[in-house]
Enzyme design. Structure first.
Site, PDB file in Angstrom:
ATOM      1  CG  HIS A   9       2.313 -39.549 -34.520  1.00  0.00           C
ATOM      2  ND1 HIS A   9       2.953 -39.729 -35.722  1.00  0.00           N
ATOM      3  CD2 HIS A   9       1.000 -39.803 -34.747  1.00  0.00           C
ATOM      4  CE1 HIS A   9       2.059 -40.053 -36.640  1.00  0.00           C
ATOM      5  NE2 HIS A   9       0.874 -40.097 -36.074  1.00  0.00           N
ATOM      6  NE  ARG A  44       2.815 -47.679 -39.723  1.00  0.00           N
ATOM      7  CZ  ARG A  44       2.292 -47.739 -40.948  1.00  0.00           C
ATOM      8  NH1 ARG A  44       2.740 -48.615 -41.819  1.00  0.00           N
ATOM      9  NH2 ARG A  44       1.339 -46.909 -41.312  1.00  0.00           N
ATOM     10  CB  THR A 100      -3.286 -46.206 -42.309  1.00  0.00           C
ATOM     11  OG1 THR A 100      -2.600 -46.650 -41.147  1.00  0.00           O
ATOM     12  CG2 THR A 100      -4.152 -47.322 -42.840  1.00  0.00           C
ATOM     13  CG  HIS A 188      -6.345 -41.773 -41.350  1.00  0.00           C
ATOM     14  ND1 HIS A 188      -5.707 -40.791 -42.065  1.00  0.00           N
ATOM     15  CD2 HIS A 188      -5.424 -42.737 -41.136  1.00  0.00           C
ATOM     16  CE1 HIS A 188      -4.454 -41.170 -42.292  1.00  0.00           C
ATOM     17  NE2 HIS A 188      -4.258 -42.338 -41.728  1.00  0.00           N
TER      18      HIS A 188
HETATM   19  N1  PXP Z   1      -7.439 -45.004 -37.365  1.00  0.00           N
HETATM   20  C1  PXP Z   1      -6.607 -45.801 -38.062  1.00  0.00           C
HETATM   21  C2  PXP Z   1      -7.112 -47.133 -38.479  1.00  0.00           C
HETATM   22  C3  PXP Z   1      -5.290 -45.393 -38.367  1.00  0.00           C
HETATM   23  O1  PXP Z   1      -4.486 -46.206 -39.062  1.00  0.00           O
HETATM   24  C4  PXP Z   1      -4.859 -44.135 -37.916  1.00  0.00           C
HETATM   25  C5  PXP Z   1      -3.457 -43.705 -38.189  1.00  0.00           C
HETATM   26  O2  PXP Z   1      -2.571 -44.490 -37.480  1.00  0.00           O
HETATM   27  C6  PXP Z   1      -5.759 -43.343 -37.170  1.00  0.00           C
HETATM   28  C7  PXP Z   1      -7.050 -43.789 -36.934  1.00  0.00           C
HETATM   29  C8  PXP Z   1      -5.374 -42.012 -36.645  1.00  0.00           C
HETATM   30  O3  PXP Z   1      -5.158 -41.151 -37.727  1.00  0.00           O
HETATM   31  P1  PXP Z   1      -4.498 -39.735 -37.462  1.00  0.00           P
HETATM   32  O4  PXP Z   1      -3.123 -40.003 -36.943  1.00  0.00           O
HETATM   33  O5  PXP Z   1      -4.496 -39.089 -38.807  1.00  0.00           O
HETATM   34  O6  PXP Z   1      -5.346 -39.031 -36.450  1.00  0.00           O
END
Ligand code: PXP
Length: 235
Positions: A9, A44, A100, A188
């Site tokens: 980000h 990506r 994702t 995630h």
């Molecule tokens: N793990 C995976 C496999 C992901 O694709 C992501 C998002 O890029 C994350 C963890 C981190 O998720 P978040 O940004 O919601 O903390």
């Protein structure tokens, strides 16, 4: 439980201006100083945040292990072979998704590509994991592939009203992976409020967090930045 921080980000914000601010290398230094355990980036297909140059520079300069999230494509396999990140996490990728959206469909992935990637990982000491929805069936398939690590999708915990069944399922599947001698990572949608639902922390190797850490960092440091600027513009 170790902490992996996803800095995609920061690249998104940088790309909004097309220059080098905020700089990923500066973020890397802060992450190193803050003693996180892993630096995660997702290269990506459409390069919407991290680009190839970022990946090369981060790998070259990082004292932290790099976890590369990637789709199982010929292009990404080639890049992984060249860059040799410390960890690879295979994720599904859809061009129009915002982030994702769920775990990999293990029944549909190319066994040929997976075999090739596994060979590359094994000969370069790269730990391969797959991002999966927390279900027994997925865990059995991962084992049958000869993969030793998983990342369990915790996205369902990122709701205003978290479903008790989702909490139960993720904790049961952490236990199940651990019992099956798999390295268990999670990630995630995790934040200050929902991390409390993860009960078996000693069984989890690494928690990967991106969006919340970067967005919360804005609010925690905004007063400091405003204060500095106010002192600069004082007559
Ligand atoms: N793990 C995976 C496999 C992901 O694709 C992501 C998002 O890029 C994350 C963890 C981190 O998720 P978040 O940004 O919601 O903390």
């Amino acid at each position: 439980m170790k902490l992996g921080v996803n800095i995609d980000h920061i690249a998104t914000l940088r790309n909004a201006r097309g220059m080098n601010n905020p700089s990923l290398l500066r973020a890397l230094k802060i992450c190193e100083k803050s003693k996180i355990d892993t630096l995660t980036i997702h290269l990506r297909e459409d390069r919407r945040h991290i680009n190839d140059k970022d990946l090369r520079q981060l790998k070259k300069n990082s004292k932290l292990p790099i976890n590369l999230e990637m789709a199982l494509t010929d292009e990404m396999i080639k890049i992984a072979k060249k860059i040799k990140p410390n960890f690879i996490c295979l994720v599904p990728e859809k061009r129009n998704e915002i982030t994702t959206e769920g775990g990999l469909n293990l029944e549909k992935i190319s066994k040929k590509k997976l075999k090739l990637l596994l060979t590359i990982c094994n000969s370069n000491n790269i730990q391969l994991s797959v991002f999966i929805n927390p279900r027994k069936k997925n865990i059995e398939i991962v084992k049958s592939f000869g993969i030793h690590a998983v990342e369990l999708h915790t996205g369902p915990l990122d709701r205003n009203k978290v479903n008790k069944l989702d909490i139960k399922k993720i904790n049961e599947m952490i236990n199940y992976c651990y019992k099956k001698n798999l390295i268990v990572n999670i990630g995630h949608g995790l934040n200050f409020s929902n991390i409390k639902y993860i009960k078996n922390r000693h069984k989890v190797d690494t928690v990967h967090i991106g969006h919340f850490i970067i967005s919360e960092a804005i609010f925690l440091s905004l007063p400091k930045v405003i204060k500095i600027f106010k002192s600069l513009i004082k007559l």
